[in-house]
Design a protein around this motif. Structure first.
Motif, mmCIF file in Angstrom:
data_model
loop_
_atom_site.group_PDB
_atom_site.id
_atom_site.type_symbol
_atom_site.label_atom_id
_atom_site.label_comp_id
_atom_site.label_asym_id
_atom_site.label_seq_id
_atom_site.Cartn_x
_atom_site.Cartn_y
_atom_site.Cartn_z
ATOM 1 N N LEU A 79 0.818 -1.210 0.000
ATOM 2 C CA LEU A 79 0.000 0.000 0.000
ATOM 3 C C LEU A 79 0.854 1.262 0.000
ATOM 4 C CD1 LEU A 79 -2.886 -1.047 2.425
ATOM 5 C CD2 LEU A 79 -2.997 -0.753 -0.061
ATOM 6 N N ARG A 80 1.934 1.256 0.763
ATOM 7 C CA ARG A 80 2.822 2.423 0.767
ATOM 8 C C ARG A 80 3.451 2.620 -0.606
ATOM 9 N NH1 ARG A 80 6.094 1.616 6.489
ATOM 10 N NH2 ARG A 80 4.513 2.504 7.871
ATOM 11 N N SER A 81 3.862 1.523 -1.229
ATOM 12 C CA SER A 81 4.463 1.601 -2.560
ATOM 13 C C SER A 81 3.468 2.139 -3.582
ATOM 14 C CB SER A 81 4.969 0.210 -2.975
ATOM 15 O OG SER A 81 5.467 0.225 -4.288
ATOM 16 N N ALA A 82 2.225 1.667 -3.504
ATOM 17 C CA ALA A 82 1.194 2.148 -4.426
ATOM 18 C C ALA A 82 0.952 3.643 -4.241
ATOM 19 C CB ALA A 82 -0.103 1.370 -4.202
ATOM 20 N N HIS A 83 0.927 4.087 -2.985
ATOM 21 C CA HIS A 83 0.683 5.498 -2.694
ATOM 22 C C HIS A 83 1.809 6.368 -3.251
ATOM 23 C CE1 HIS A 83 -0.604 8.650 0.546
ATOM 24 N NE2 HIS A 83 -1.097 8.925 -0.640
ATOM 25 N N LEU A 84 3.042 5.884 -3.167
ATOM 26 C CA LEU A 84 4.184 6.649 -3.660
ATOM 27 C C LEU A 84 4.149 6.834 -5.174
ATOM 28 C CD1 LEU A 84 7.080 5.187 -1.470
ATOM 29 C CD2 LEU A 84 6.182 7.529 -1.412
ATOM 30 N N LYS A 85 3.468 5.943 -5.875
ATOM 31 C CA LYS A 85 3.379 6.043 -7.332
ATOM 32 C C LYS A 85 2.384 7.109 -7.779
ATOM 33 C CE LYS A 85 4.869 1.416 -8.662
ATOM 34 N NZ LYS A 85 6.006 1.945 -9.465
ATOM 35 N N ALA A 86 1.506 7.527 -6.885
ATOM 36 C CA ALA A 86 0.461 8.488 -7.249
ATOM 37 C C ALA A 86 0.961 9.923 -7.141
ATOM 38 C CB ALA A 86 -0.756 8.292 -6.357
ATOM 39 N N GLN A 87 0.421 10.792 -7.986
ATOM 40 C CA GLN A 87 0.753 12.210 -7.955
ATOM 41 C C GLN A 87 -0.520 13.037 -8.067
ATOM 42 O OE1 GLN A 87 3.562 13.124 -11.039
ATOM 43 N NE2 GLN A 87 5.158 11.792 -10.223
ATOM 44 N N GLY A 88 -0.474 14.214 -7.486
ATOM 45 C CA GLY A 88 -1.596 15.139 -7.614
ATOM 46 C C GLY A 88 -2.880 14.590 -7.014
ATOM 47 N N GLU A 89 -3.961 14.682 -7.796
ATOM 48 C CA GLU A 89 -5.279 14.282 -7.298
ATOM 49 C C GLU A 89 -5.322 12.857 -6.752
ATOM 50 O OE1 GLU A 89 -8.919 15.324 -9.559
ATOM 51 O OE2 GLU A 89 -9.296 13.147 -9.545
ATOM 52 N N PRO A 90 -4.867 11.842 -7.484
ATOM 53 C CA PRO A 90 -4.964 10.494 -6.922
ATOM 54 C C PRO A 90 -4.155 10.325 -5.643
ATOM 55 C CG PRO A 90 -3.658 10.486 -8.941
ATOM 56 C CD PRO A 90 -4.332 11.824 -8.854
ATOM 57 N N HIS A 91 -3.024 11.023 -5.516
ATOM 58 C CA HIS A 91 -2.239 10.922 -4.289
ATOM 59 C C HIS A 91 -3.019 11.470 -3.101
ATOM 60 C CE1 HIS A 91 0.913 11.955 -1.326
ATOM 61 N NE2 HIS A 91 1.483 10.858 -1.787
ATOM 62 N N GLU A 92 -3.664 12.619 -3.293
ATOM 63 C CA GLU A 92 -4.417 13.221 -2.190
ATOM 64 C C GLU A 92 -5.647 12.394 -1.831
ATOM 65 O OE1 GLU A 92 -4.839 17.444 -1.726
ATOM 66 O OE2 GLU A 92 -3.592 17.811 -3.482
ATOM 67 N N LEU A 93 -6.347 11.867 -2.839
ATOM 68 C CA LEU A 93 -7.519 11.053 -2.560
ATOM 69 C C LEU A 93 -7.129 9.722 -1.911
ATOM 70 C CD1 LEU A 93 -9.696 11.675 -5.752
ATOM 71 C CD2 LEU A 93 -10.016 12.634 -3.457
ATOM 72 N N MET A 94 -6.013 9.149 -2.350
ATOM 73 C CA MET A 94 -5.532 7.925 -1.707
ATOM 74 C C MET A 94 -5.169 8.186 -0.249
ATOM 75 S SD MET A 94 -3.202 6.014 -4.610
ATOM 76 C CE MET A 94 -2.878 4.530 -3.618
ATOM 77 N N SER A 95 -4.646 9.365 0.036
ATOM 78 C CA SER A 95 -4.305 9.708 1.425
ATOM 79 C C SER A 95 -5.532 9.635 2.319
ATOM 80 C CB SER A 95 -3.687 11.110 1.499
ATOM 81 O OG SER A 95 -2.443 11.163 0.842
ATOM 82 N N VAL A 96 -6.665 10.102 1.789
ATOM 83 C CA VAL A 96 -7.906 10.059 2.577
ATOM 84 C C VAL A 96 -8.329 8.616 2.823
ATOM 85 C CG1 VAL A 96 -10.320 10.747 2.675
ATOM 86 C CG2 VAL A 96 -8.634 12.295 1.678
ATOM 87 N N VAL A 97 -8.323 7.792 1.787
ATOM 88 C CA VAL A 97 -8.764 6.402 1.937
ATOM 89 C C VAL A 97 -7.801 5.626 2.831
ATOM 90 C CG1 VAL A 97 -9.324 4.272 0.713
ATOM 91 C CG2 VAL A 97 -9.893 6.483 -0.315
ATOM 92 N N LEU A 98 -6.497 5.854 2.669
ATOM 93 C CA LEU A 98 -5.511 5.151 3.487
ATOM 94 C C LEU A 98 -5.535 5.607 4.945
ATOM 95 C CD1 LEU A 98 -2.545 5.080 0.954
ATOM 96 C CD2 LEU A 98 -3.876 3.111 1.746
ATOM 97 N N SER A 99 -6.136 6.762 5.209
ATOM 98 C CA SER A 99 -6.234 7.233 6.597
ATOM 99 C C SER A 99 -7.131 6.338 7.434
ATOM 100 C CB SER A 99 -6.759 8.670 6.640
ATOM 101 O OG SER A 99 -8.145 8.730 6.297
ATOM 102 N N GLN A 100 -7.829 5.384 6.787
ATOM 103 C CA GLN A 100 -8.611 4.427 7.558
ATOM 104 C C GLN A 100 -7.705 3.620 8.478
ATOM 105 O OE1 GLN A 100 -10.072 0.813 5.233
ATOM 106 N NE2 GLN A 100 -9.398 2.135 3.553
ATOM 107 N N ALA A 101 -6.402 3.542 8.162
ATOM 108 C CA ALA A 101 -5.453 2.880 9.062
ATOM 109 C C ALA A 101 -5.417 3.604 10.398
ATOM 110 C CB ALA A 101 -4.062 2.855 8.435
ATOM 111 N N ASP A 102 -5.293 4.930 10.351
ATOM 112 C CA ASP A 102 -5.269 5.716 11.581
ATOM 113 C C ASP A 102 -6.590 5.593 12.332
ATOM 114 O OD1 ASP A 102 -2.705 6.587 10.896
ATOM 115 O OD2 ASP A 102 -3.478 8.346 9.843
ATOM 116 N N LEU A 103 -7.712 5.627 11.597
ATOM 117 C CA LEU A 103 -9.012 5.487 12.242
ATOM 118 C C LEU A 103 -9.124 4.129 12.932
ATOM 119 C CD1 LEU A 103 -11.873 6.570 12.775
ATOM 120 C CD2 LEU A 103 -12.574 5.542 10.601
ATOM 121 N N HIS A 104 -8.692 3.082 12.252
ATOM 122 C CA HIS A 104 -8.700 1.741 12.845
ATOM 123 C C HIS A 104 -7.896 1.722 14.146
ATOM 124 C CE1 HIS A 104 -8.438 -2.707 12.909
ATOM 125 N NE2 HIS A 104 -7.192 -2.499 13.315
#
Length: 345
Positions: A79-104
Motif C-alpha cells: 500500500l505504501r508503494s502504491a501510494h508513492l506512485k500516485a501524484q496530484g489528485e490520486p495521491h491526495e484522494l488515496m491519502s484520505v482512503v488510506l487514513s482508515q489505518a489511523d481510524l482503525h
C-alpha cells in the motif's frame, strides 16, 4: 515535492498489473482447506516469502504470530508503494482512503482505555499504511491512563492526533465507548472533508461516498445496539449526520431495520438471508461494504476506481489471510473458515 498534475494513466496501469499478485478466491479456499502446515509452506515459498522469512529469525513469536506479522508487513509495503506512485489528485484522494489505518488504530486505542479487564501485553498489530507512525500508537498503547495518552498526543504535535484526543476526552468524562466513538468518527469525517472538497468531480465523489458509508455503518450498528439494550448505549448517542444512504431520522423511527435499508445498496447484504444474531447481520453489512469497494476496481480503467479498489483488495487479503491463519491454526472446519472470508470476485 509532488506536483499537482494527476497521473491516473500510469498509476492505474501499474496497479492493475500489481493486482495479479493477490490470491484468487479459489486459491484462498484451497489455503483454508489445506491446514496450518500447508499454509506455512505457502508462506515460506509463495508470495509472502520475503516478509515471512524475515520473521523466522525471531524466536519470540509463535508460528501463527509470524504469519500475522508477515501479512501485516507485506500488505503495508504494497500500500505504501502504491501510494508513492500516485501524484496530484490520486495521491491526495488515496491519502484520505488510506487514513482508515489511523481510524482503525484510534478505535483500538479507545477500546484499550474503555476495557475494564486486563490489557493485552503483546503489542497490537497496528495498521501502518496511514499518516501516523508506529511510535505514536505504541506510546499511546503503553500509556498508564487517558491523561497520559492525551499528553503524549499533544507532545507528538501532529494535527491528526486531535481527532483521537477529543474522543479520549469524551471517554474520560462519560466512561461510554459509544459516545467516544461517535466523537471520533465525527471529527475524522470533518477533518478529511476539506481534502475531498478540492475535487468536485466523480473521483472525489467516490471518496465522499466512502466516508458516507462509514457513517452509515456506524449508525446501523448504533441502531442494533440500542435495540438489544447494550450496556454502552444506556447513555444515548445521537446518530451521525452525513451518511451516504441512511437517513438518521428514518433510522430513529424504524422498528425494523430492513424498512430503512430496503431502497439502498445495503439491502443487497440482507435481502435473501435470515440471521440468527445481530453479529451475523453486522458481518453481512460489513461484507457488503467491502464488496462495493472491491467491485469498483474494474469500473473505470483510468479513474480513481482503480486505486480505490486496489486498496480494498489489499485490505481484504489481509483480513482473509488472517482468518485462514487463525482458523487453520485452531483446526476449525474449512467451510466455516471460507464462510467468514470477504468475497474477492
Amino acid at each position: 515535492m509532488r506536483g499537482h498534475e494527476e497521473n491516473y494513466s500510469y498509476l492505474c496501469a501499474a496497479l492493475r498489473a500489481r493486482a495479479a499478485r493477490f490470491y484468487t478466491w479459489e486459491e484462498l479456499s484451497s489455503l483454508a482447506r489445506g491446514g496450518f502446515e500447508s499454509l506455512k509452506s505457502e508462506f515460506l515459498e509463495g508470495r509472502y516469502s520475503e516478509s515471512y522469512r524475515s520473521q523466522l529469525l525471531s524466536s519470540l513469536s509463535s508460528p501463527l504470530r509470524k504469519i500475522e506479522l508477515a501479512i501485516m508487513f507485506e500488505i503495508t509495503r504494497r500500500l505504501r508503494s502504491a501510494h508513492l506512485k500516485a501524484q496530484g489528485e490520486p495521491h491526495e484522494l488515496m491519502s484520505v482512503v488510506l487514513s482508515q489505518a489511523d481510524l482503525h488504530n484510534f478505535r483500538i486505542i479507545l477500546r484499550r482505555f474503555a476495557s475494564k479487564g486486563s490489557h493485552q501485553e503483546q503489542e497490537y498489530l497496528w495498521h501502518l499504511y496511514g499518516d501516523l507512525p508506529r511510535k505514536f500508537f505504541k506510546n499511546l498503547w503503553e500509556s498508564d491512563s487517558i491523561t497520559m495518552a492525551r499528553e503524549r498526543i499533544y507532545l507528538f504535535g501532529n494535527p491528526r492526533g486531535a481527532i483521537l484526543d477529543s474522543a479520549l476526552a469524551v471517554l474520560q468524562t462519560s466512561k461510554n465507548l459509544i459516545l467516544a466513538e461517535r466523537e471520533l468518527i465525527l471529527n475524522y469525517i470533518g477533518y478529511y472533508e476539506t481534502s475531498i472538497s478540492k475535487f468536485p468531480n466523480k473521483n472525489g465523489a467516490i471518496v465522499k461516498e466512502y466516508l458516507g458509508r462509514l457513517v452509515d455503518l456506524w449508525n446501523l450498528n448504533l441502531w442494533l445496539k440500542q435495540r438489544i439494550g447494550a450496556e454502552e448505549s444506556r447513555s444515548s448517542a445521537d446518530y451521525l449526520p452525513g451518511g451516504a444512504w441512511i437517513n438518521p431520522k428514518d433510522l430513529s423511527n424504524a422498528k425494523v431495520i430492513t424498512d430503512v435499508i430496503r431502497w439502498t445498496p445495503w439491502y443487497k447484504a440482507v435481502r435473501t438471508k435470515t440471521f440468527n444474531s445481530t453479529m451475523e447481520f453486522q458481518w453481512h453489512i460489513q461484507r457488503e461494504f467491502w464488496r462495493w469497494q472491491i467491485s469498483l476496481f474494474r469500473k473505470d480503467p483510468l479513474g480513481f476506481e482503480v486505486p480505490f479498489g486496489y486498496i480494498a483488495k489489499a485490505l481484504a487479503e489481509w483480513s482473509n489471510l488472517n482468518i485462514i491463519a487463525i482458523g487453520t491454526a485452531f483446526r476449525l472446519n474449512p467451510d466455516k473458515i471460507i464462510g467468514r472470508l470477504i468475497p474477492t470476485k
